[in-house]
Design an enzyme around this catalytic site. Structure first.
Site, PDB file in Angstrom:
ATOM      1  N   ARG A  82     -56.395 -51.094   4.033  1.00  0.00           N
ATOM      2  CA  ARG A  82     -55.377 -50.093   3.700  1.00  0.00           C
ATOM      3  C   ARG A  82     -54.032 -50.735   3.368  1.00  0.00           C
ATOM      4  NH1 ARG A  82     -55.608 -44.374   3.814  1.00  0.00           N
ATOM      5  NH2 ARG A  82     -57.818 -43.960   3.669  1.00  0.00           N
ATOM      6  N   ASN A 100     -43.597 -34.200  -0.500  1.00  0.00           N
ATOM      7  CA  ASN A 100     -44.995 -33.773  -0.422  1.00  0.00           C
ATOM      8  C   ASN A 100     -45.012 -32.276  -0.182  1.00  0.00           C
ATOM      9  OD1 ASN A 100     -47.770 -33.764  -0.241  1.00  0.00           O
ATOM     10  ND2 ASN A 100     -47.876 -34.932   1.666  1.00  0.00           N
ATOM     11  N   THR A 101     -46.081 -31.653  -0.592  1.00  0.00           N
ATOM     12  CA  THR A 101     -46.226 -30.224  -0.332  1.00  0.00           C
ATOM     13  C   THR A 101     -47.477 -29.995   0.510  1.00  0.00           C
ATOM     14  OG1 THR A 101     -46.448 -28.040  -1.337  1.00  0.00           O
ATOM     15  CG2 THR A 101     -47.350 -29.882  -2.593  1.00  0.00           C
ATOM     16  N   HIS A 102     -47.314 -29.109   1.502  1.00  0.00           N
ATOM     17  CA  HIS A 102     -48.389 -28.872   2.476  1.00  0.00           C
ATOM     18  C   HIS A 102     -48.675 -27.371   2.548  1.00  0.00           C
ATOM     19  CE1 HIS A 102     -50.901 -29.313   5.914  1.00  0.00           C
ATOM     20  NE2 HIS A 102     -50.132 -28.542   6.648  1.00  0.00           N
ATOM     21  N   ASP A 130     -42.387 -38.878   5.730  1.00  0.00           N
ATOM     22  CA  ASP A 130     -42.096 -39.945   6.695  1.00  0.00           C
ATOM     23  C   ASP A 130     -43.427 -40.519   7.171  1.00  0.00           C
ATOM     24  OD1 ASP A 130     -43.116 -38.192   8.576  1.00  0.00           O
ATOM     25  OD2 ASP A 130     -41.210 -37.870   9.622  1.00  0.00           O
ATOM     26  N   ALA A 131     -43.390 -41.312   8.232  1.00  0.00           N
ATOM     27  CA  ALA A 131     -44.610 -42.022   8.636  1.00  0.00           C
ATOM     28  C   ALA A 131     -45.636 -41.119   9.325  1.00  0.00           C
ATOM     29  CB  ALA A 131     -44.239 -43.190   9.550  1.00  0.00           C
ATOM     30  N   GLY A 132     -45.257 -39.898   9.667  1.00  0.00           N
ATOM     31  CA  GLY A 132     -46.194 -39.002  10.335  1.00  0.00           C
ATOM     32  C   GLY A 132     -47.031 -38.212   9.346  1.00  0.00           C
ATOM     33  N   ASP A 146     -47.424 -34.917   7.728  1.00  0.00           N
ATOM     34  CA  ASP A 146     -46.733 -33.662   7.409  1.00  0.00           C
ATOM     35  C   ASP A 146     -45.587 -33.365   8.377  1.00  0.00           C
ATOM     36  OD1 ASP A 146     -48.565 -33.282   5.308  1.00  0.00           O
ATOM     37  OD2 ASP A 146     -49.986 -32.308   6.634  1.00  0.00           O
TER      38      ASP A 146
HETATM   39  C1  GAR Z   1     -52.086 -27.905  -2.378  1.00  0.00           C
HETATM   40  O1  GAR Z   1     -52.222 -26.636  -1.795  1.00  0.00           O
HETATM   41  C2  GAR Z   1     -51.429 -28.869  -1.427  1.00  0.00           C
HETATM   42  O2  GAR Z   1     -50.501 -28.268  -0.585  1.00  0.00           O
HETATM   43  C3  GAR Z   1     -52.613 -29.353  -0.646  1.00  0.00           C
HETATM   44  O3  GAR Z   1     -53.620 -29.532  -1.595  1.00  0.00           O
HETATM   45  C4  GAR Z   1     -53.454 -28.557  -2.621  1.00  0.00           C
HETATM   46  C5  GAR Z   1     -53.531 -29.256  -3.947  1.00  0.00           C
HETATM   47  O4  GAR Z   1     -53.688 -28.345  -4.979  1.00  0.00           O
HETATM   48  N1  GAR Z   1     -52.299 -30.568   0.071  1.00  0.00           N
HETATM   49  C6  GAR Z   1     -52.734 -30.834   1.287  1.00  0.00           C
HETATM   50  O5  GAR Z   1     -53.492 -30.116   1.919  1.00  0.00           O
HETATM   51  C7  GAR Z   1     -52.240 -32.153   1.838  1.00  0.00           C
HETATM   52  N2  GAR Z   1     -52.273 -32.126   3.276  1.00  0.00           N
HETATM   53  P1  GAR Z   1     -53.579 -28.797  -6.494  1.00  0.00           P
HETATM   54  O6  GAR Z   1     -54.394 -30.089  -6.646  1.00  0.00           O
HETATM   55  O7  GAR Z   1     -54.182 -27.667  -7.264  1.00  0.00           O
HETATM   56  O8  GAR Z   1     -52.129 -29.008  -6.803  1.00  0.00           O
END
Ligand code: GAR
Length: 195
Positions: free
Chosen positions: A60, A102-104, A136-138, A140
């Protein structure tokens, strides 16, 4: 941008950047895997693409260094992770920390990790949503830039809830990244402000 899947968030951002007043362009789209729809969206928009697979590196740490190099070569001002299903390592964070978002698909700090919608449903919450944050390092855990909520319906399954979240998620991503690009942002402790 870094992606691993369908690329609906990427597609929304690519569409927004077609307007010169948006304030940002996508300099490259990278993935940890081949053969995903997100890379097709990028190619259709003539964005440069690359793939950096963990399996091609000894460990990694070596992958983390390689990803950092390939992303760095494009000299991005901001790195956007949108459905990127790998954790970025210390090399990446030391170079892009503070300017990597990032988006969660859950309302942080609830339900971090890979299965936000599934875990929210299993818990029985009545409201869920999405969280845009500085990485960050965690897992989400980084400072929150923006959140949007959706109702959880009685007959939701994981797919229907995730789709409802994704509808607001791409709007939030496009709006927030545009404002960050145009106006900048500041971080004070955990509090992120876009002026
Ligand atoms: C999104 O809903 C994003 O938040 C999620 O994957 C999807 C990607 O959709 N990410 C996670 O779960 C990361 N922990 P997309 O490929 O259609 O943009």
């Amino acid at each position: 941008m870094l992606v691993s899947g369908a690329g609906s968030n990427l597609a929304a951002l690519l569409a927004a950047t077609a307007d010169p007043t948006y304030g940002a362009t996508v300099v490259a789209v990278g993935s940890d895997r081949d053969g995903i729809a997100a890379l097709e969206h990028a190619r259709a928009a003539d964005a440069p693409t690359f793939v950096c697979r963990t399996a091609d590196y000894a460990d990694r740490a070596a992958w983390d260094e390689a990803l950092t190099e390939v992303v760095g070569a494009f000299e991005p001002d901001l790195v956007v992770l949108a459905g990127f299903m790998k954790l970025n390592g210390p090399a990446f964070l030391s170079r892009f920390g503070g300017r990597c978002v990032n988006t969660h698909p859950a309302l942080s700090p609830s339900f971090p990790g890979m299965h936000g919608p599934r875990e929210a449903l299993a818990y029985g919450v009545k409201v869920s949503g999405c969280t845009l944050f500085l990485v960050d390092a965690g897992v989400d855990t980084g400072p929150i830039i923006a959140q949007a909520a959706v109702e959880v319906l009685d007959d939701d399954d994981e797919a229907s809830l995730h789709e409802r979240i994704k509808a607001v998620e791409r709007v939030l991503l496009v709006d927030s990244v545009g404002r960050m690009a145009r106006q900048g942002w500041s971080v004070n402790g955990r509090k992120v402000t876009i002026p």
